[in-house]
Design an enzyme around this catalytic site. Structure first.
Site, PDB file in Angstrom:
ATOM      1  N   GLU A 241      -7.627   4.551  12.212  1.00 49.99           N
ATOM      2  CA  GLU A 241      -6.540   4.257  13.139  1.00 49.99           C
ATOM      3  C   GLU A 241      -6.358   5.416  14.101  1.00 49.99           C
ATOM      4  O   GLU A 241      -7.180   6.335  14.155  1.00 49.99           O
ATOM      5  CB  GLU A 241      -5.244   3.964  12.377  1.00 49.99           C
TER       6      GLU A 241
ATOM      7  N   ASP B  73       0.853  -1.189   0.000  1.00 46.12           N
ATOM      8  CA  ASP B  73       0.000   0.000   0.000  1.00 46.12           C
ATOM      9  C   ASP B  73       0.885   1.235   0.000  1.00 46.12           C
ATOM     10  O   ASP B  73       1.963   1.246   0.602  1.00 46.12           O
ATOM     11  CB  ASP B  73      -0.978   0.005   1.174  1.00 46.12           C
TER      12      ASP B  73
ATOM     13  N   ASP C 140      -9.449   3.547   6.155  1.00 46.20           N
ATOM     14  CA  ASP C 140      -8.315   3.503   7.080  1.00 46.20           C
ATOM     15  C   ASP C 140      -8.734   4.238   8.343  1.00 46.20           C
ATOM     16  O   ASP C 140      -8.821   5.460   8.367  1.00 46.20           O
ATOM     17  CB  ASP C 140      -7.105   4.168   6.422  1.00 46.20           C
TER      18      ASP C 140
END
Length: 282
Positions: free
Chosen positions: A173, A82, A171
């Site tokens: 986080e 990624d 994503d």
């Protein structure tokens, strides 16, 4: 100077004081009308370094790296990577020659940032024969999940049934700008993720892959288990195994196991043979 000469100056000072007080009251009224923590456009929190935020950019600082050793499991794993704007222009032909089967590319963050290298990375990986997908770096304190999902899909986060496009990815986080959970309660975080997920599904026909860590998920969602039936899991853990997974998932679909290695950017495994990766894309 005579006493009579000072009276006009005193009156003038009083008039100035009254004018200043009127102006201050007007400014205060205007300030109250602007929402707290918003910029002049009325938006929420705005990131100051989105070019540095990417899948895994907060992981080592919060969780470190586990013991090195042979990666487990080693059966039927498809390697990939990624990338974000941090990698700039990627040599995709070399990545493919080195064995990469797929790539996730950062497309957006919040509702104002798009990866300036997105076209080269997203189209270039496709041209090199990699199955690729786009991901969004979430800022749950900036705007609603639906708003960010719409921005993401409109700026590279779509999906097409061409056999070469992975489900869009979220994503989610540690907050790189403050409180790990973005000052949201666990229930509010679950609602935000659900809002994002449902909006992506309604716009693309695919539920997004969720990138996270078990520690963050446990802390910030209360280890909520309601997404496992619909959303593939992309687990981040820099160690020799994926470890214990968040509630609701019995296996990971992707595993980000290192932040450097053979490929540019982060190192990942798809949990299956290449034919199963193709099936996920379809």
């Amino acid at each position: 100077m005579s006493r009579t000469a000072r009276f006009p100056r005193t009156a003038h000072t009083a008039r100035l004081a009254r004018a200043a007080a009127t102006l201050a009251a007007a400014l205060l009224a205007t300030a109250v009308a602007v929402p707290a923590h918003a910029d002049t456009a009325g938006r929420g929190f705005q990131p100051s370094h989105p070019e540095l935020d990417h899948a895994g950019s907060t992981i080592v600082a919060h969780e470190g790296r586990g013991p090195a050793g042979p990666l487990q499991p080693m059966v039927a794993q498809t390697p990939g990577l990624d990338v974000s704007s941090y990698q700039g222009s990627v040599d995709w032909s070399t990545a493919a020659a080195d064995g990469a089967g797929f790539a996730y590319v950062k497309a957006t963050e919040g509702t104002d940032y798009t990866n300036p290298s997105f076209a080269q990375q997203y189209d270039g990986s496709y041209d090199a024969g990699l199955i690729r997908g786009a991901y969004h770096f979430a800022l749950p304190n900036a705007s609603s999940g639906a708003t960010q999902a719409d921005y993401f899909v409109s700026n590279g986060g779509g999906w097409s049934a061409d056999g070469m496009t992975l489900p869009p990815a979220l994503d989610i986080e540690y907050n790189p700008y403050g409180d790990s959970c973005y000052d949201l309660s666990q229930s509010a975080m679950v609602s935000w993720i659900r809002d994002f997920s449902n909006t992506v599904e309604s716009l693309t026909g695919r539920y997004p892959t969720i990138y996270t860590t078990t520690d963050w998920w446990t802390t910030c969602t209360g280890n909520y288990g309601g997404f496992g039936a619909t959303n593939p899991l992309w687990i981040a853990r820099y160690s020799s195994s994926p470890g214990t997974l968040p509630n609701g998932w019995s296996y990971q679909t992707f595993w980000q196991y290192a932040d450097s290695g053979t490929f540019p950017g982060d190192q990942d495994y798809f949990n299956g043979a290449y034919s199963r990766l193709q099936a996920l894309a379809d």
